[in-house]
Design a protein around this motif. Structure first.
Motif, PDB file in Angstrom:
ATOM      1  N   GLY A  44       0.820  -1.215   0.000  1.00  0.00           N
ATOM      2  CA  GLY A  44       0.000   0.000   0.000  1.00  0.00           C
ATOM      3  C   GLY A  44       0.848   1.256   0.000  1.00  0.00           C
ATOM      4  N   LEU A  45       1.898   1.245   0.823  1.00  0.00           N
ATOM      5  CA  LEU A  45       2.802   2.398   0.859  1.00  0.00           C
ATOM      6  C   LEU A  45       3.544   2.563  -0.472  1.00  0.00           C
ATOM      7  CD1 LEU A  45       4.199   1.983   4.481  1.00  0.00           C
ATOM      8  CD2 LEU A  45       2.594   3.725   3.661  1.00  0.00           C
ATOM      9  N   LEU A  46       3.966   1.452  -1.054  1.00  0.00           N
ATOM     10  CA  LEU A  46       4.666   1.536  -2.343  1.00  0.00           C
ATOM     11  C   LEU A  46       3.750   2.039  -3.456  1.00  0.00           C
ATOM     12  CD1 LEU A  46       6.873  -1.682  -2.376  1.00  0.00           C
ATOM     13  CD2 LEU A  46       7.634   0.681  -2.217  1.00  0.00           C
ATOM     14  N   THR A  47       2.509   1.577  -3.461  1.00  0.00           N
ATOM     15  CA  THR A  47       1.606   2.019  -4.531  1.00  0.00           C
ATOM     16  C   THR A  47       1.238   3.489  -4.387  1.00  0.00           C
ATOM     17  OG1 THR A  47      -0.334   1.197  -3.330  1.00  0.00           O
ATOM     18  CG2 THR A  47       0.639  -0.257  -4.978  1.00  0.00           C
ATOM     19  N   MET A  48       1.374   4.033  -3.178  1.00  0.00           N
ATOM     20  CA  MET A  48       1.148   5.472  -3.017  1.00  0.00           C
ATOM     21  C   MET A  48       2.226   6.293  -3.729  1.00  0.00           C
ATOM     22  SD  MET A  48      -0.260   5.570   0.904  1.00  0.00           S
ATOM     23  CE  MET A  48       0.087   7.287   1.107  1.00  0.00           C
ATOM     24  N   LEU A  49       3.329   5.644  -4.086  1.00  0.00           N
ATOM     25  CA  LEU A  49       4.384   6.326  -4.841  1.00  0.00           C
ATOM     26  C   LEU A  49       4.101   6.375  -6.345  1.00  0.00           C
ATOM     27  CD1 LEU A  49       7.537   4.848  -3.075  1.00  0.00           C
ATOM     28  CD2 LEU A  49       6.618   7.165  -2.855  1.00  0.00           C
ATOM     29  N   PHE A  50       3.146   5.604  -6.821  1.00  0.00           N
ATOM     30  CA  PHE A  50       2.873   5.566  -8.257  1.00  0.00           C
ATOM     31  C   PHE A  50       2.605   6.950  -8.848  1.00  0.00           C
ATOM     32  CE2 PHE A  50       1.430   0.867  -8.904  1.00  0.00           C
ATOM     33  CZ  PHE A  50       2.659   0.425  -8.482  1.00  0.00           C
ATOM     34  N   PRO A  51       1.725   7.760  -8.259  1.00  0.00           N
ATOM     35  CA  PRO A  51       1.472   9.083  -8.851  1.00  0.00           C
ATOM     36  C   PRO A  51       2.706   9.977  -8.867  1.00  0.00           C
ATOM     37  CG  PRO A  51      -0.255   8.535  -7.292  1.00  0.00           C
ATOM     38  CD  PRO A  51       0.820   7.501  -7.129  1.00  0.00           C
ATOM     39  N   VAL A  52       3.608   9.769  -7.924  1.00  0.00           N
ATOM     40  CA  VAL A  52       4.810  10.594  -7.835  1.00  0.00           C
ATOM     41  C   VAL A  52       5.877  10.126  -8.810  1.00  0.00           C
ATOM     42  CG1 VAL A  52       6.647  11.360  -6.279  1.00  0.00           C
ATOM     43  CG2 VAL A  52       4.323  11.084  -5.412  1.00  0.00           C
ATOM     44  N   MET A  53       5.990   8.810  -8.977  1.00  0.00           N
ATOM     45  CA  MET A  53       7.098   8.243  -9.749  1.00  0.00           C
ATOM     46  C   MET A  53       6.745   7.850 -11.178  1.00  0.00           C
ATOM     47  SD  MET A  53       8.932   5.931  -6.823  1.00  0.00           S
ATOM     48  CE  MET A  53      10.421   5.620  -7.789  1.00  0.00           C
TER      49      MET A  53
END
Length: 122
Positions: free
Chosen positions: A45-54
């Motif tokens: 969940g924490l990693l997928t929150m990086l999708f919009p940023v990365m």
């Protein structure tokens, strides 16, 4: 484009590392699968929150979600990734998770990349 490729590879490596940590916790410390599953869910969940940023393109998100969906499907079929799959109940959550992540990213991109979208009708 090059940045998306590099970021996709970094994220894929982090997801694989998280799965490896879950397997180590399950096999080495004898942590219950329900608990390792929670650790992995929080981490993913924490990693997928990086999708919009990365990641700027939904195609890279689709590629990541599809590849991990395939890994998770294969792990169910061949009884692998016991840190996720060795539970006493029937669960399709690990297969639906990549689908939900991709759908959320698509909704995010459809709303002009707003991090927070709230709609209210009066």
């Amino acid at each position: 484009m090059r940045e998306n490729i590099i970021n996709s590879l970094v994220l894929a490596g982090l997801f694989l590392a998280l799965f490896a940590i879950g397997e180590l916790l399950y096999h080495q410390t004898k942590m219950k699968a329900d608990d390792t599953r929670k650790v992995i869910h929080i981490g993913t969940g924490l990693l997928t929150m990086l999708f919009p940023v990365m990641l700027q393109s939904h195609w890279f998100v689709l590629l990541l979600c599809a590849s991990f969906g395939l890994i998770l499907f294969t792990s169910l079929k061949f009884n692998l990734l016991k840190s996720i799959n060795a539970i006493d109940r029937v669960s399709y959550g690990s297969l639906l998770y990549p689908v939900a992540v991709y759908a959320c990213f698509c909704v995010y991109t459809c709303h002009n990349n707003n991090y927070l979208y709230f709609s209210c009708r009066y």
